[in-house]
Design a protein around this motif. Structure first.
Motif, PDB file in Angstrom:
ATOM      1  N   ALA A  65       0.832  -1.204   0.000  1.00  0.00           N
ATOM      2  CA  ALA A  65       0.000   0.000   0.000  1.00  0.00           C
ATOM      3  C   ALA A  65       0.865   1.252   0.000  1.00  0.00           C
ATOM      4  O   ALA A  65       0.553   2.243  -0.688  1.00  0.00           O
ATOM      5  N   ALA A  66       1.982   1.242   0.753  1.00  0.00           N
ATOM      6  CA  ALA A  66       2.860   2.408   0.805  1.00  0.00           C
ATOM      7  C   ALA A  66       3.488   2.690  -0.552  1.00  0.00           C
ATOM      8  O   ALA A  66       3.622   3.861  -0.953  1.00  0.00           O
ATOM      9  N   LEU A  67       3.900   1.635  -1.244  1.00  0.00           N
ATOM     10  CA  LEU A  67       4.465   1.824  -2.581  1.00  0.00           C
ATOM     11  C   LEU A  67       3.431   2.420  -3.532  1.00  0.00           C
ATOM     12  O   LEU A  67       3.751   3.325  -4.327  1.00  0.00           O
ATOM     13  N   ALA A  68       2.199   1.953  -3.449  1.00  0.00           N
ATOM     14  CA  ALA A  68       1.153   2.438  -4.345  1.00  0.00           C
ATOM     15  C   ALA A  68       0.770   3.886  -4.048  1.00  0.00           C
ATOM     16  O   ALA A  68       0.362   4.622  -4.957  1.00  0.00           O
ATOM     17  N   LEU A  69       0.911   4.326  -2.841  1.00  0.00           N
ATOM     18  CA  LEU A  69       0.478   5.668  -2.450  1.00  0.00           C
ATOM     19  C   LEU A  69       1.608   6.703  -2.533  1.00  0.00           C
ATOM     20  O   LEU A  69       1.349   7.905  -2.374  1.00  0.00           O
ATOM     21  N   THR A  70       2.814   6.275  -2.772  1.00  0.00           N
ATOM     22  CA  THR A  70       3.928   7.229  -2.838  1.00  0.00           C
ATOM     23  C   THR A  70       3.920   7.949  -4.179  1.00  0.00           C
ATOM     24  O   THR A  70       3.818   7.344  -5.240  1.00  0.00           O
ATOM     25  N   VAL A  71       4.046   9.279  -4.099  1.00  0.00           N
ATOM     26  CA  VAL A  71       4.073  10.131  -5.302  1.00  0.00           C
ATOM     27  C   VAL A  71       5.398  10.881  -5.321  1.00  0.00           C
ATOM     28  O   VAL A  71       5.769  11.533  -4.335  1.00  0.00           O
ATOM     29  N   LYS A  72       6.118  10.797  -6.493  1.00  0.00           N
ATOM     30  CA  LYS A  72       7.395  11.485  -6.638  1.00  0.00           C
ATOM     31  C   LYS A  72       7.329  12.438  -7.826  1.00  0.00           C
ATOM     32  O   LYS A  72       6.543  12.259  -8.752  1.00  0.00           O
ATOM     33  N   ASP A  73       8.178  13.443  -7.785  1.00  0.00           N
ATOM     34  CA  ASP A  73       8.237  14.370  -8.912  1.00  0.00           C
ATOM     35  C   ASP A  73       9.218  13.830  -9.961  1.00  0.00           C
ATOM     36  O   ASP A  73       9.751  12.716  -9.832  1.00  0.00           O
ATOM     37  N   ASN A  74       9.504  14.654 -10.993  1.00  0.00           N
ATOM     38  CA  ASN A  74      10.374  14.205 -12.087  1.00  0.00           C
ATOM     39  C   ASN A  74      11.811  13.950 -11.644  1.00  0.00           C
ATOM     40  O   ASN A  74      12.551  13.214 -12.304  1.00  0.00           O
ATOM     41  N   THR A  75      12.205  14.554 -10.536  1.00  0.00           N
ATOM     42  CA  THR A  75      13.574  14.372 -10.053  1.00  0.00           C
ATOM     43  C   THR A  75      13.685  13.224  -9.057  1.00  0.00           C
ATOM     44  O   THR A  75      14.774  12.962  -8.537  1.00  0.00           O
ATOM     45  N   GLY A  76      12.595  12.603  -8.763  1.00  0.00           N
ATOM     46  CA  GLY A  76      12.608  11.493  -7.826  1.00  0.00           C
ATOM     47  C   GLY A  76      12.379  11.887  -6.380  1.00  0.00           C
ATOM     48  O   GLY A  76      12.442  11.029  -5.476  1.00  0.00           O
ATOM     49  N   GLN A  77      12.121  13.196  -6.156  1.00  0.00           N
ATOM     50  CA  GLN A  77      11.839  13.638  -4.786  1.00  0.00           C
ATOM     51  C   GLN A  77      10.413  13.237  -4.398  1.00  0.00           C
ATOM     52  O   GLN A  77       9.480  13.319  -5.210  1.00  0.00           O
ATOM     53  N   ILE A  78      10.286  12.827  -3.175  1.00  0.00           N
ATOM     54  CA  ILE A  78       8.974  12.398  -2.692  1.00  0.00           C
ATOM     55  C   ILE A  78       8.086  13.612  -2.419  1.00  0.00           C
ATOM     56  O   ILE A  78       8.451  14.506  -1.660  1.00  0.00           O
TER      57      ILE A  78
END
Length: 574
Positions: free
Chosen positions: A316-329
Motif C-alpha cells: 500500500a505504501a508503494l502504491a500511495l507514494t508520489v514522486k516528482d520528475n527528479t525522484g523527490q517524494i
C-alpha cells in the motif's frame, strides 16, 4: 444586662381598704375616697359629743347583741355620689347560739369610721402597691455595641462547636487530618476535581492537593524532591521507570491492590510491568501504545483498504507514494525506515523486533537483524517511500503529505490541532503471519516510599483507578471541546465502552496482547529509555554510512547492556 425591678407598681391597682362585712371589724382602715368624713374629726380631750347614729339601729332590749340587728334593720340612704359598689349580696345574718336568721338582701354598708381613729394622712404611706410611689427607671435599651458583642459571642460559639465536633469525631472514628500531595503530568486539575470531591465525601479527613507538572526533566525533579523529603505522596510515572524508581516506590499495603487483583482488573502487561516479587508498585489510570494512522482521502482515491499485515502495508505504501520528475517524494507512502524525522521510531522498531521473536536486551540474533532490515527497506532506494529529507512524521501527516504513520493515541489531539479538517482513522498495527504482539507505553500512579501516609495514598489510588471513578474522569475530560476523547482505559471491564471509539478503539483492541520495553519515546526521563533509544538511533543512522545491519545491532546491544546494568539489570522480567 440590666436587672428588672422585682415589683412593677403599674401592674396592680392600688387599694388601701376593703369593704367591711360580717367577718370584718370596725377597726379596718378607711376607704380612700369614701363618703363624707367631716364628722370623723377627733375632738379635744374632755370634750364630749353625741356619737353619730350607727349604721344599724336596734330596738333590742338590754343584753341583746348589737352586732346582730333584727331583720327589720333599715338600710340608710346612700350618700350623694356614692362610690361604686358590688352587686347586692344574699347573706345570712348570724344569730347567737346557732339561731338562724332569714336571709335578706343587703348592700355593702358605708364604712364605719371609729371616733378614735386618727386623721388620715394626706399622703398614703409607702407600700408595695402604692401608686404614689415613683416607679424605677425603665431598663436601658441595647445599643449597637451590645448587638455586636452578642453576634461575636454567637460566632465564637459556633466555631468552638465545630472544632469540638471535628475533634470528637476524629477521636471516635480514630481518623486524623491527612493531606496527600499528588503530582500529575498530562491531565488538568479540572478533569480530576469531581472525582476528588466525591472521594472527600466519604473521607472528609483527607485533603488531595493536585499539581500538574511539566514533563521536562520530570523524573529527575521527582526523585530529587523525594530524596530531600519534599516529594509528593502520589505521583505519575511511566510504566518503564520501575527500575529507576525502585527505591522511591512504596509497594501496595493492605489498602492497595494485591497482585491477584492487578491480574484480574487490568491488561496482562500491567502485571508484567508493575508486579515484582508478588508486590504491586503502581496502578494505571490509562493505557496507550501504537496505532496505525491513515489518511482517509488518500486511501479512498487509490481504492486501498487499511492493511493488517506488514506485507500489505509495504504494498500500500508503494502504491500511495508520489514522486516528482527528479525522484523527490511529494507524498510519502509510510513514515518508516529512518530515525531522526520519525516520531516514535524506537517504539515502532521495538514492536517489530518483538513480533519477529528477537530478544530486546540482546538484539544480535537473526530475528533482530531481519526485523531491522525490513524496517530499513522503506527508506532504501530506488523503492523508498520515506527519507530523511521529509518533515517530521506528525507534521507531514497533518499536512496530508504521508499516507501512514504510527503513533500513540494522544498524537490524534496534536494532529487535530494542526489540521482540524484532516480526515483520518486509526487501526491496530500490522502483524506478521501467526503473531499477535502489540506495543504498550502508558503512565502509572504510584506512592512515594517517603510518604507518611502510604496506606491513605494507596486507598485513594485504588479509588482513583476504580471503574466508576475512571468513567467520571473520562466524561469530564471529553467536556472540553479540544478533547474529543479521554485517556483509553486500562481496566478490562471498561473495554466495551471504548472498543468502537474512532480514536481510542484501536488501542483498546490491542491492549490484551501488548508488550513493553525500555524503548518508549517521549518519556523525557533522561535515563533508561532515552539512553537506550540513543543507542538504537545510532544503529539506524549508521546504516546510511554503509554499516551492516548485524554490526549496527551489535553496537546497539553493547550499549543496551551498559544501560541496563547501570539500573540494576531489568525489572519485571524484561
Amino acid at each position: 444586662m440590666d436587672n428588672l425591678p422585682k415589683t412593677q407598681t403599674d401592674d396592680f391597682p392600688a387599694f388601701t381598704g376593703i369593704y367591711p362585712n360580717q367577718t370584718t371589724g370596725g377597726n379596718e382602715p378607711p376607704v380612700s375616697g369614701g363618703g363624707d368624713t367631716s364628722n370623723n374629726q377627733p375632738k379635744p380631750i374632755g370634750v364630749t359629743s353625741a356619737p353619730p347614729p350607727p349604721p344599724f339601729t336596734s330596738t333590742a332590749t338590754q343584753g341583746e347583741s348589737k352586732l346582730n340587728p333584727p331583720p327589720s334593720t333599715v338600710v340608710p340612704p346612700p350618700e350623694p355620689n356614692p362610690a361604686p359598689t358590688s352587686p347586692p349580696l344574699m347573706s345570712t345574718v348570724a344569730e347567737p347560739f346557732g339561731q338562724t336568721a332569714a336571709p335578706v338582701e343587703t348592700v355593702p354598708p358605708t364604712p364605719v369610721v371609729s371616733p378614735l381613729a386618727p386623721e388620715p394622712s394626706p399622703k398614703a404611706p409607702k407600700t408595695a402597691f402604692n401608686l404614689d410611689e415613683k416607679p424605677p427607671p425603665p431598663p436601658k435599651k441595647s445599643g449597637p455595641r451590645r448587638w455586636l458583642l452578642t453576634l461575636v459571642f454567637l460566632v465564637v460559639l459556633v466555631v468552638l462547636g465545630f472544632v469540638a465536633f471535628k475533634v470528637v469525631g476524629q477521636f471516635l472514628t480514630g481518623s486524623k487530618p491527612v493531606t496527600l500531595t499528588y503530582w500529575g503530568l498530562w491531565e488538568e486539575e479540572a478533569f480530576l476535581k469531581p472525582a476528588i470531591d466525591e472521594y472527600k465525601k466519604t473521607h472528609p479527613q483527607v485533603e488531595i492537593v493536585y499539581t500538574k507538572q511539566s514533563p521536562k526533566q520530570y523524573r529527575e525533579r521527582l526523585q530529587a524532591a523525594i530524596t530531600r523529603g519534599e516529594g509528593p505522596d502520589i505521583f505519575r510515572f511511566h510504566n518503564t521507570w520501575v527500575p529507576m524508581l525502585k527505591d522511591d516506590l512504596a509497594p501496595a499495603g493492605k489498602t492497595g491492590y494485591q497482585a491477584s487483583e492487578i491480574e484480574q482488573t487490568f491488561y496482562p502487561v500491567v502485571k508484567d510491568d508493575l508486579v515484582i516479587g508478588g508486590k504491586v508498585y503502581g496502578a494505571p489510570m490509562m493505557f496507550d501504545g501504537l496505532g496505525l494512522y491513515y489518511n482517509e482521502d488518500l486511501l479512498k482515491a487509490a481504492s486501498i483498504t487499511p492493511p493488517t499485515s506488514w506485507d500489505d502495508l509495504r504494498k500500500a505504501a508503494l502504491a500511495l507514494t508520489v514522486k516528482d520528475n527528479t525522484g523527490q517524494i511529494i507524498t510519502a507512502g509510510a513514515a518508516l525506515g529512518t530515525a531522526n524525522n520519525i516520531e516514535h521510531f524506537s517504539d515502532i522498531l521495538g514492536v517489530m523486533l518483538l513480533q519477529n521473536g528477537a530478544d530486546l536486551k540482546n538484539p544480535i540474533t537473526k530475528e533482530a537483524v531481519d526485523a531491522l532490515a525490513f524496517y530499513r527497506l522503506f527508506a532504501e532506494k530506488p523503492n523508498e517511500v520515506w527519507n530523511n529529507t521529509l518533515d517530521n512524521s506528525i507534521l507531514a501527516f497533518a499536512n496530508g503529505r504521508v499516507a501512514f504513520i504510527f503513533a500513540p493515541s494522544w498524537q490524534a489531539l496534536t494532529i487535530k490541532q494542526l489540521n482540524p479538517n484532516l480526515k483520518f482513522q486509526i487501526v491496530p498495527i500490522p502483524q506478521l503471519p501467526g503473531t499477535n504482539i502489540t506495543w504498550a507505553a502508558y503512565w502509572v500512579e504510584g506512592v512515594s516510599a517517603k510518604s507518611k501516609y502510604q496506606d491513605e495514598a494507596w486507598e485513594f489510588l485504588k479509588y482513583l483507578t476504580s471503574k466508576q471513578t475512571l468513567t467520571t474522569i473520562y466524561t469530564e475530560t471529553t467536556k472540553a471541546k479540544e478533547r474529543p476523547f479521554g485517556e483509553p482505559y486500562a481496566r478490562v471491564d471498561l473495554a466495551q465502552t471504548l472498543i468502537n471509539d474512532p480514536y481510542a478503539g484501536a488501542y483498546i483492541r490491542q491492549a490484551p496482547t501488548a508488550k513493553s520495553f525500555f524503548l518508549a519515546s517521549r518519556t523525557y526521563d533522561n535515563g533508561l529509555n532515552d539512553r537506550m533509544i540513543k543507542y538504537l538511533e545510532d544503529a539506524v543512522n549508521s546504516l546510511d554510512k554503509g554499516v551492516a545491519n548485524q554490526a549496527a545491532l551489535e553496537t546497539a546491544a553493547s550499549g543496551f547492556t551498559q544501560v541496563l546494568n547501570s539500573f540494576g539489570g531489568t525489572a519485571s522480567g524484561k
